[in-house]
Write an enzyme that holds these catalytic residues in place. Structure first.
Site, mmCIF file in Angstrom:
data_model
loop_
_atom_site.group_PDB
_atom_site.id
_atom_site.type_symbol
_atom_site.label_atom_id
_atom_site.label_comp_id
_atom_site.label_asym_id
_atom_site.label_seq_id
_atom_site.Cartn_x
_atom_site.Cartn_y
_atom_site.Cartn_z
ATOM 1 C CE LYS A 1 -3.803 -2.460 2.148
ATOM 2 N NZ LYS A 1 -4.633 -2.790 3.307
ATOM 3 C CD GLN B 1 -3.678 -4.752 6.217
ATOM 4 O OE1 GLN B 1 -3.740 -3.663 5.669
ATOM 5 N NE2 GLN B 1 -4.144 -5.852 5.652
ATOM 6 C CG ASP C 1 -9.619 -0.462 4.861
ATOM 7 O OD1 ASP C 1 -9.301 -0.818 3.708
ATOM 8 O OD2 ASP C 1 -8.915 -0.680 5.866
#
Ligand code: GUN
Length: 294
Positions: free
Chosen positions: A53, A97, A120
């Site tokens: 990322k 994460q 997200d």
């Protein structure tokens, strides 16, 4: 013989488009978008995902920051960092994460993220907006699949779509998006999961199968119909004697299914790179809609 839905190629196109927008932003003397990624512990897959990322951010011209916590971090410490990121005028979006260690309540963490920075798309406010077909951040993997179907002009209207797996990250949002009143969408959706008996009774009738199971080579050719569109979200690490020490295996038995399917995504090079590109897209959206930008 199936045609390939080339996620790697499309993801490169999308990142290029984002890069062009960032160049214009920076040329106009504005700061570039900024994504922060929080990583807790040393889970091998999570470390790779976060590293990738950050690499994607560099590629498209975003600023990026990685915040690394040991697996022993307390929930309070993590919540404090989230509060700081929520307030920071320099941060457009951030992700935590997953998975998180057991001492941390995942729901509490997701709920603490400001929905305007939740790139997200995991916060219930954003998930709710998605379900109601309001503009919001779509979770990266389902967003990537929708975009892949869109760019290949795959006809989804009135088709029977079978989703395998009901995770909050992939299966559940995917089933909602395929049933929405839009393109891609307008499918009749069946959401199957671990309590679905005889999954093949459903997959054999499906025009579109989206599998997010994490069970290597689960979907065989005798479980699909001729011409079906097969989207493989599985990326299980299986040990081998390569330099990396593993390779990625999808949920779909690619070799047999490619003979029978109409379209198919490869692993690697299918859904994975699309997921990465869509996080960049969401970060750009967060930047553009941020109340802090001039
Ligand atoms: N773990 C697996 N996929 C994801 C994702 O898309 N976002 C986050 N934050 N964690 C993940």
């Amino acid at each position: 013989m199936a045609k390939i839905l080339d996620g790697l190629k499309v993801s490169k196109e999308i990142k290029k488009e984002i890069g062009v927008e960032v160049e214009k932003i920076v040329a106009g003397k504005h700061r570039p978008p900024h994504l922060v990624a929080i990583l807790v512990g040393k889970n091998g897959a999570s470390m790779t995902y976060v590293k990738n990322k950050i690499k994607d951010c560099e590629e498209v011209g975003f600023k990026s920051t990685m915040i690394d916590f040991p697996s022993t971090v307390s929930e309070a410490e993590l919540l404090e960092t989230i509060d700081e990121l929520n307030k920071s005028k320099d941060v457009d979006g951030f992700i935590v994460q997953l998975p998180l260690p057991k001492q941390i309540d995942q729901e509490k963490i997701i709920m603490a993220i400001d929905p305007r920075k939740d790139v997200d798309g995991f916060h219930p406010e954003n998930f709710g907006k998605m379900a109601l077909e309001m503009a919001t951040f779509l979770p990266a993997t389902p967003f990537g699949i929708i975009t892949l179907l869109e760019r290949y002009h795959i006809d989804t209207k009135g088709k029977h779509c079978v989703v395998i797996g009901r995770s909050r990250i992939v299966g559940k949002p995917m089933s909602i998006l395929m049933g929405r009143k839009d393109f891609p969408g307008n499918s009749t959706v069946t959401l199957t999961h671990s309590y679905t008996p005889h999954i093949e009774d459903f997959t054999k009738k499906a025009d579109i199968i989206i599998t997010a199971l994490g069970d290597p080579n689960f979907l065989k050719a005798d479980m699909i119909k001729e011409g079906a569109i097969i989207i493989d979200v599985g990326i299980t690490r299986v040990e081998d004697d390569s330099e990396k020490g593993y390779r990625l295996i999808g949920d779909v038995d690619f070799e047999s299914c490619k003979e029978k399917a109409g379209w198919i995504t490869p692993v690697p090079g299918g859904v994975g790179p699309m997921t990465r590109a869509m996080l960049m897209k969401n970060t750009l959206l967060a930047y553009k809609t941020s109340v802090y930008n001039d």
